[in-house]
Design a protein around this motif. Structure first.
Motif, mmCIF file in Angstrom:
data_model
loop_
_atom_site.group_PDB
_atom_site.id
_atom_site.type_symbol
_atom_site.label_atom_id
_atom_site.label_comp_id
_atom_site.label_asym_id
_atom_site.label_seq_id
_atom_site.Cartn_x
_atom_site.Cartn_y
_atom_site.Cartn_z
ATOM 1 N N ILE A 1 5.479 -6.821 -2.045
ATOM 2 C CA ILE A 1 5.975 -6.051 -0.889
ATOM 3 C C ILE A 1 5.273 -4.694 -0.953
ATOM 4 N N LEU A 2 4.731 -4.244 0.173
ATOM 5 C CA LEU A 2 4.068 -2.933 0.213
ATOM 6 C C LEU A 2 4.895 -1.978 1.062
ATOM 7 N N LEU A 3 4.964 -0.723 0.597
ATOM 8 C CA LEU A 3 5.643 0.325 1.377
ATOM 9 C C LEU A 3 4.602 1.378 1.733
ATOM 10 N N LEU A 4 4.303 1.494 3.025
ATOM 11 C CA LEU A 4 3.309 2.472 3.488
ATOM 12 C C LEU A 4 4.046 3.643 4.129
ATOM 13 N N ASP A 5 3.710 4.866 3.685
ATOM 14 C CA ASP A 5 4.274 6.064 4.310
ATOM 15 C C ASP A 5 3.138 6.843 4.951
ATOM 16 N N SER A 6 3.058 6.803 6.310
ATOM 17 C CA SER A 6 1.995 7.564 6.973
ATOM 18 C C SER A 6 2.595 8.756 7.722
ATOM 19 N N TYR A 7 3.743 9.238 7.268
ATOM 20 C CA TYR A 7 4.491 10.372 7.798
ATOM 21 C C TYR A 7 5.222 10.050 9.099
ATOM 22 N N PHE A 8 4.487 9.618 10.142
ATOM 23 C CA PHE A 8 5.132 9.330 11.430
ATOM 24 C C PHE A 8 5.766 7.940 11.425
ATOM 25 N N THR A 9 5.186 7.053 10.602
ATOM 26 C CA THR A 9 5.685 5.676 10.528
ATOM 27 C C THR A 9 5.840 5.286 9.061
ATOM 28 N N LEU B 1 0.724 4.477 -0.486
ATOM 29 C CA LEU B 1 1.040 3.043 -0.498
ATOM 30 C C LEU B 1 1.657 2.703 -1.857
ATOM 31 N N ILE B 2 2.839 2.078 -1.823
ATOM 32 C CA ILE B 2 3.502 1.681 -3.080
ATOM 33 C C ILE B 2 3.699 0.169 -3.047
ATOM 34 N N GLY C 1 7.198 -2.817 -11.974
ATOM 35 C CA GLY C 1 8.056 -1.953 -11.155
ATOM 36 C C GLY C 1 7.251 -1.387 -9.996
ATOM 37 N N PRO C 2 7.861 -0.501 -9.211
ATOM 38 C CA PRO C 2 7.122 0.112 -8.099
ATOM 39 C C PRO C 2 5.932 0.893 -8.658
ATOM 40 N N GLU C 3 4.733 0.640 -8.115
ATOM 41 C CA GLU C 3 3.570 1.396 -8.598
ATOM 42 C C GLU C 3 2.673 1.754 -7.425
ATOM 43 N N PRO C 4 1.982 2.906 -7.504
ATOM 44 C CA PRO C 4 1.084 3.284 -6.408
ATOM 45 C C PRO C 4 -0.029 2.255 -6.288
ATOM 46 N N ALA C 5 -0.415 1.920 -5.050
ATOM 47 C CA ALA C 5 -1.501 0.956 -4.838
ATOM 48 C C ALA C 5 -2.625 1.655 -4.078
#
Length: 763
Positions: free
Chosen positions: A650-658, A626-627, A634-638
């Motif tokens: 704004i959050l960017l979630l990377d769960s591989y499939f989505t 989660l960033i 700046g962009p930081e891990p959350a």
């Protein structure tokens, strides 16, 4: 963690224990098995490719490596695995301390040999057999035709192509018959043997069938011209193939409203496998199956035609109430054996809103090392992007190799329990095989019909040394050696042998705990646990995954943690282990363990991808990253926690499939008001753009292409983010922070989980 990643960049290996428990008892106390996750085709820019054959030990057949002891005067090398003394052949006569062959350089623990025979003609061309489902609606048909013609454009000109379409019947297209489109039609409800197939397709019209022996390609019993009726170089058949695809119609058989389409997937795949087995056995051929719905006819059917019969769910499988399931799995297991014997790969592109039978097909795709893509429609970006990635060349290509054989050698105190991953046992038994089998076991050699640069195998070992040795022995011979050999056909056509040799220190006895902790790789360990738990859920009846994972975690923490007995507050874990409980917490909640709300097809799909990916990608599937983006920083891990949600982030979630881009309330309101289009709010426009750029960079590298979800706080799609977050504030706990969120769940949060873990570990 950094040094384990560095080790991986040298050899493509991550081990859960980099200092190995030295005896059987110590290893079983360690809970996480002694194991390695190995990527046999990982690209190494600096790795030499030697133009000669590998030098083998005459007893155990292991290859000369940097850990071999060399006597330069006597021209002898001693094998580190079986201690056999071997003489160097004359080619090595000039060997000396300062004139070493590359395979003895200490930095080349991974090296490749070009084994292509010198008398070789041109390398065999790649072969692609397209198997296309026509029982789909017109709109889907258009999407599929457009995707296929784009894919065919990307193929190399010399590749051989064939086409089979299926619905109620199976149509094998004779692309070599140029005047008019010509097809051979087979009934979908009937199994066709290889001999019947050859007979009915006039393979022996001009050249009579040999009386004995197996029919296998142009060398054994078939004429080249009869093969080239169905498999043609792209340069010869592109026009014919495109015109067949253009005129391809939806399956013409009328359907009563209360019935499903008659779709004979099993028969079509069986005919494709037999045709390739007769025409091009042993060459790198791939069957690409494009399936748009459940199989209802012939072998491998997964559901009855009547729509009143639902497709099997996880509950049905648990209660043994899916009568067709075991029959279909058995059929596809037979197909997988046939494909492995021929050295061919089955790739599956399943695109439908309903299930299509991925759970049944899993065994055939996984054992042949095939690719799998699951999407909602042939028009969906997940399918279109993934298909393009299979064939594109360049930086992000998959680097598809074929016809691999993988072998293991290791020190005599270690045995191999098996491999969990995309391969098939070659049943080569030997003294290294353990009696306790996990995955594909009871062998030291495996077939990998298809492998790409990310394909990773999980090897599970067993330590068989019984007694603890005394300190003097331990100090002199405290290394365990492993050697992995991969023979494969490189995508350029050469035959290569890649040799990776590793050495790891082992420890035993009372003072060894600190050494074990220092070599513990928590990321590799959780991936091994995930593959193991997925395997057990599929193969063991009445298996309780949550209980098994919890028990493993409690035992590991009580063995390796620091605490005073019965005092939970005194409990602490070394930094080497500190994230492991968090990984296990997310693994318990992941789609690999929690099958609720997923169909058997989706669960099978997730597990197939988990079983073939490397450690870094698998960790993202288990514990998404989660960033957070905001004006203040700046962009930081959350933290993967509901507390990370805020109105102005704004959050960017990377769960591989989505991949989810999630806008907080305030950001969403500003965006809807159009502030980002105004010249004075360039900073806001940049803030909105950055997560999109990051998401597209991730998507470009990944296979299968992930689904991109763009949503706002309190919107319906926000569920994609909320489902992955730690529920630290729920509807029945204290109110959320202002601008934050709560999760409507009864699941325990990570804090509670950790409290219980500490209480149980110190008992």
């Amino acid at each position: 963690m950094a040094e384990f990643v560095e080790l991986e960049s040298l050899d493509g290996v991550r081990m859960a224990w980099n200092v190995i428990p030295g005896t059987k008892q110590e290893a079983s106390n360690c809970v996480v098995p002694v194991s390695a996750i190995y990527t046999p085709n990982k690209p190494f820019p600096n790795m030499p490719v030697l133009p000669y054959s590998a030098l083998r030990c005459r007893t155990c057949r292991s290859v000369l490596n940097p850990f071999s002891i060399v006597d330069f005067a006597a021209k002898i090398w001693i094998c580190p695995f079986c201690f056999q003394r071997n003489h160097f052949p004359p080619a090595y006569s000039s060997i000396s301390d300062d004139n070493l062959p590359a395979e003895l350089f200490p930095q080349y623990t991974t090296i490749e040999y070009d084994q292509t025979p010198s008398s070789s003609q041109a390398p065999p061309p790649p072969v692609f057999m397209f198997v296309v489902d026509t029982c789909v609606i017109e709109e889907e048909m258009l999407f599929l035709k457009s995707a296929l013609s784009q894919a065919i454009d990307l193929l190399p000109d010399n590749s051989l192509l064939g086409l089979i379409t299926f619905g109620t019947f199976v149509h094998v297209h004779e692309l070599g018959f140029g005047q008019i489109p010509k097809t051979y039609v087979f009934k979908g409800s009937k199994e066709v043997s290889k001999d019947q197939l050859l007979e009915q397709m006039n393979f022996f019209a001009k050249k009579p069938k040999p009386a004995t022996g197996v029919i296998a390609g142009a060398r054994d019993g078939l004429s080249t011209e009869s093969i080239s009726r169905f498999l043609l170089p792209k340069s010869h058949c592109e026009f014919a193939l495109n015109s067949v695809l253009e005129e391809l119609q939806k399956d013409p058989w009328a359907l009563p409203a209360h019935l499903r389409a008659t779709r004979c997937t099993g028969t079509a795949l069986s005919i494709a496998a037999s045709l390739l087995g007769a025409c091009v056995p042993g060459s790198g051929a791939r069957i690409l199956a494009f399936i748009g719905g459940p199989s209802t006819e012939g072998p491998g059917a997964i559901v009855l035609k009547n729509l009143s019969e639902p497709i099997r769910s996880h509950k049905d499988l648990d209660k043994d109430a899916a009568p067709l399931y075991h029959k279909a799995v058995k059929f596809y297991e037979g197909l997988s054996k046939q494909l492995v014997h021929q050295g061919h790969v089955l790739d599956l592109f399943a695109c439908a809103l309903d299930q299509v039978g991925v759970a049944e097909l899993k065994i055939a795709v996984e054992r042949t090392g095939g690719l799998v893509v699951l999407a909602e429609s042939f028009g969906h970006s997940v399918f279109k992007e993934s298909l393009r990635r299979v064939f594109q060349t360049g930086d992000c290509d998959l680097d598809l190799s074929s016809n691999g054989i993988f072998e293991i050698n290791c020190s005599k105190d270690i045995k191999v329990q098996g491999i969990i991953g995309p391969c098939a046992s070659l049943e080569k038994k030997g003294p290294l095989c353990s009696d306790n089998v996990v995955g594909q076991g009871s062998t030291t050699a495996w077939k990998m019909c298809g492998l790409d640069k990310a394909t990773s195998l999980c090897l599970i070992f067993e330590i068989v040394k019984k007694e603890s040795p005394d300190a003097t022995i331990q100090s002199t011979s405290n290394q365990f050696y492993f050697q992995f050999l991969t023979y494969y056909q490189h995508n350029g056509g050469q035959t290569r042998l890649r040799v990776t040799t590793l050495s790891r220190r082992w420890v035993a006895g009372p003072g060894s705990i600190q050494d074990l902790i220092a070599g513990f790789d928590q990321e590799a360990a959780v991936v091994v646990m995930a593959r193991q738990v997925s395997f057990k859920m599929e193969t063991e009846a009445e298996f309780d995954p949550i209980r098994w994972l919890d028990k493993a975690l409690i035992n590991l923490c009580s063995r390796l943690g620091d605490y005073q007995k019965d005092s939970p507050s005194s409990f602490s874990l070394s930094p080497r282990l500190s994230i492991f409980p968090q990984f296990m917490f997310h693994l318990r909640r992941s789609q690999f363990v929690q099958v609720f709300n997923n169909s058997p097809d989706e669960t099978a799909y997730f597990r197939m991808i988990l079983n073939r990916e490397n450690v870094a990608n698998s960790v993202v599937m288990i514990q998404p990253s989660l960033i957070s983006y905001s004006f203040h920083s700046g962009p930081e891990p959350a933290l993967l926690d509901v507390a990370s949600i805020a109105a102005d982030k704004i959050l960017l979630l990377d769960s591989y499939f989505t991949i989810v881009i999630f806008h907080g309330v305030t950001i969403a309101q500003w965006r809807k008001a159009g502030y980002h289009n105004q010249p004075e709010h360039q900073a806001f426009a940049q803030l909105l753009r950055t997560p999109h750029d990051e998401a597209h960079a991730i998507m470009k590298e990944r296979f299968p292409a992930p689904r991109l979800v763009i949503c706002d706080q309190h919107g319906s799609q926000a569920r994609f983010l909320l489902a992955k977050l730690n529920p630290s504030s729920t509807y029945n706990s204290d109110a959320a922070l202002s601008g934050g969120d709560v999760i409507f769940t009864d699941d325990v949060g990570f804090e509670v989980f950790l409290d219980h873990l500490q209480r149980l570990a110190v008992q």
